[in-house]
Design a protein around this motif. Structure first.
Motif, PDB file in Angstrom:
ATOM      1  N   MET A   1       0.851  -1.173   0.000  1.00  0.00           N
ATOM      2  CA  MET A   1       0.000   0.000   0.000  1.00  0.00           C
ATOM      3  C   MET A   1       0.898   1.237   0.000  1.00  0.00           C
ATOM      4  SD  MET A   1      -3.249   1.068   0.177  1.00  0.00           S
ATOM      5  CE  MET A   1      -3.788  -0.601   0.037  1.00  0.00           C
ATOM      6  N   LYS A   2       0.615   2.149  -0.862  1.00  0.00           N
ATOM      7  CA  LYS A   2       1.407   3.382  -0.966  1.00  0.00           C
ATOM      8  C   LYS A   2       1.159   4.268   0.248  1.00  0.00           C
ATOM      9  CE  LYS A   2       2.500   3.129  -5.548  1.00  0.00           C
ATOM     10  NZ  LYS A   2       3.746   3.387  -6.165  1.00  0.00           N
ATOM     11  N   SER A   3       2.208   4.947   0.674  1.00  0.00           N
ATOM     12  CA  SER A   3       2.112   5.757   1.893  1.00  0.00           C
ATOM     13  C   SER A   3       1.126   6.913   1.743  1.00  0.00           C
ATOM     14  CB  SER A   3       3.481   6.273   2.303  1.00  0.00           C
ATOM     15  OG  SER A   3       4.021   7.087   1.290  1.00  0.00           O
ATOM     16  N   HIS A   4       1.040   7.502   0.543  1.00  0.00           N
ATOM     17  CA  HIS A   4       0.113   8.625   0.381  1.00  0.00           C
ATOM     18  C   HIS A   4      -1.343   8.162   0.490  1.00  0.00           C
ATOM     19  CE1 HIS A   4       0.365   7.181  -3.815  1.00  0.00           C
ATOM     20  NE2 HIS A   4      -0.848   7.684  -3.955  1.00  0.00           N
ATOM     21  N   VAL A   5      -1.615   6.928   0.111  1.00  0.00           N
ATOM     22  CA  VAL A   5      -2.968   6.390   0.245  1.00  0.00           C
ATOM     23  C   VAL A   5      -3.296   6.188   1.722  1.00  0.00           C
ATOM     24  CG1 VAL A   5      -4.456   4.410  -0.273  1.00  0.00           C
ATOM     25  CG2 VAL A   5      -2.905   5.298  -2.021  1.00  0.00           C
ATOM     26  N   LEU A   6      -2.346   5.651   2.472  1.00  0.00           N
ATOM     27  CA  LEU A   6      -2.557   5.462   3.911  1.00  0.00           C
ATOM     28  C   LEU A   6      -2.793   6.790   4.616  1.00  0.00           C
ATOM     29  CD1 LEU A   6       0.116   2.735   4.669  1.00  0.00           C
ATOM     30  CD2 LEU A   6      -2.363   2.446   4.619  1.00  0.00           C
ATOM     31  N   ARG A   7      -2.031   7.813   4.248  1.00  0.00           N
ATOM     32  CA  ARG A   7      -2.212   9.133   4.869  1.00  0.00           C
ATOM     33  C   ARG A   7      -3.599   9.683   4.571  1.00  0.00           C
ATOM     34  NH1 ARG A   7       1.497   6.846   6.251  1.00  0.00           N
ATOM     35  NH2 ARG A   7       3.649   7.456   6.318  1.00  0.00           N
ATOM     36  N   TYR A   8      -4.051   9.500   3.331  1.00  0.00           N
ATOM     37  CA  TYR A   8      -5.383   9.964   2.961  1.00  0.00           C
ATOM     38  C   TYR A   8      -6.448   9.217   3.759  1.00  0.00           C
ATOM     39  CZ  TYR A   8      -9.560  10.875   0.215  1.00  0.00           C
ATOM     40  OH  TYR A   8     -10.824  11.218  -0.163  1.00  0.00           O
ATOM     41  N   TRP A   9      -6.285   7.902   3.869  1.00  0.00           N
ATOM     42  CA  TRP A   9      -7.263   7.102   4.627  1.00  0.00           C
ATOM     43  C   TRP A   9      -7.276   7.496   6.096  1.00  0.00           C
ATOM     44  CZ3 TRP A   9      -6.431   1.465   2.474  1.00  0.00           C
ATOM     45  CH2 TRP A   9      -6.945   1.411   1.173  1.00  0.00           C
ATOM     46  N   GLU A  10      -6.135   7.895   6.654  1.00  0.00           N
ATOM     47  CA  GLU A  10      -6.091   8.359   8.043  1.00  0.00           C
ATOM     48  C   GLU A  10      -6.970   9.593   8.219  1.00  0.00           C
ATOM     49  OE1 GLU A  10      -2.097   8.990   9.417  1.00  0.00           O
ATOM     50  OE2 GLU A  10      -1.483   7.002   8.751  1.00  0.00           O
ATOM     51  N   GLN A  11      -7.019  10.433   7.197  1.00  0.00           N
ATOM     52  CA  GLN A  11      -7.862  11.622   7.261  1.00  0.00           C
ATOM     53  C   GLN A  11      -9.342  11.278   7.116  1.00  0.00           C
ATOM     54  OE1 GLN A  11      -6.460  14.117   4.110  1.00  0.00           O
ATOM     55  NE2 GLN A  11      -4.627  14.759   5.211  1.00  0.00           N
ATOM     56  N   GLU A  12      -9.643  10.291   6.295  1.00  0.00           N
ATOM     57  CA  GLU A  12     -11.030   9.961   5.973  1.00  0.00           C
ATOM     58  C   GLU A  12     -11.693   8.993   6.955  1.00  0.00           C
ATOM     59  OE1 GLU A  12     -12.927  11.313   3.591  1.00  0.00           O
ATOM     60  OE2 GLU A  12     -11.233  12.638   3.163  1.00  0.00           O
ATOM     61  N   PHE A  13     -10.914   8.135   7.599  1.00  0.00           N
ATOM     62  CA  PHE A  13     -11.470   7.107   8.476  1.00  0.00           C
ATOM     63  C   PHE A  13     -10.972   7.336   9.897  1.00  0.00           C
ATOM     64  CE2 PHE A  13     -11.375   5.273   4.257  1.00  0.00           C
ATOM     65  CZ  PHE A  13     -12.641   4.732   4.143  1.00  0.00           C
ATOM     66  N   SER A  14     -11.885   7.693  10.784  1.00  0.00           N
ATOM     67  CA  SER A  14     -11.500   7.984  12.173  1.00  0.00           C
ATOM     68  C   SER A  14     -10.994   6.752  12.907  1.00  0.00           C
ATOM     69  CB  SER A  14     -12.695   8.582  12.925  1.00  0.00           C
ATOM     70  OG  SER A  14     -13.772   7.656  12.958  1.00  0.00           O
ATOM     71  N   GLN A  15     -11.328   5.565  12.420  1.00  0.00           N
ATOM     72  CA  GLN A  15     -10.892   4.327  13.071  1.00  0.00           C
ATOM     73  C   GLN A  15      -9.393   4.079  12.889  1.00  0.00           C
ATOM     74  OE1 GLN A  15     -13.245   4.548  10.723  1.00  0.00           O
ATOM     75  NE2 GLN A  15     -15.146   3.676  11.484  1.00  0.00           N
TER      76      GLN A  15
END
Length: 92
Positions: free
Chosen positions: A1-15
């Motif tokens: 998984m690309k790091s920029h995708v993980l960072r984006y998901w951290e913003q979008e998913f509070s879990q």
């Protein structure tokens, strides 16, 4: 998984809240990895939107919370028994 995708998901998913150490390095624990897998499955395999995946994860968390400790302990005990039987069968 690309790091920029993980960072984006951290913003979008509070879990999804990995532990942050010095220098803002992120350490993903086992529950974080499971959440990432769930998000990836919902988005890529099931075809959910970000909002739909967020709602699914919120519902999953509520469902697990309503199980209670007794049901969770029973479930874990069943998994443990199954794993022990597999180990025994592999040993022979």
């Amino acid at each position: 998984m690309k790091s920029h995708v993980l960072r984006y998901w951290e913003q979008e998913f509070s879990q999804l809240k990995p532990l942050k150490r010095r220098g803002n390095r992120r350490y993903y624990q086992q529950h974080d990895i499971q959440i990432v897998r769930d998000i990836r499955h919902l988005l890529y395999s099931e075809g959910f939107t970000i909002q739909g995946a967020r709602q699914q994860l919120d519902g999953k968390g509520r469902a697990l919370a309503t199980l209670g400790e007794g049901a969770a302990a029973d479930s874990l005990a069943a998994v443990r028994e199954e794993l022990e039987s597999i180990v025994l069968s592999l040993a022979h």
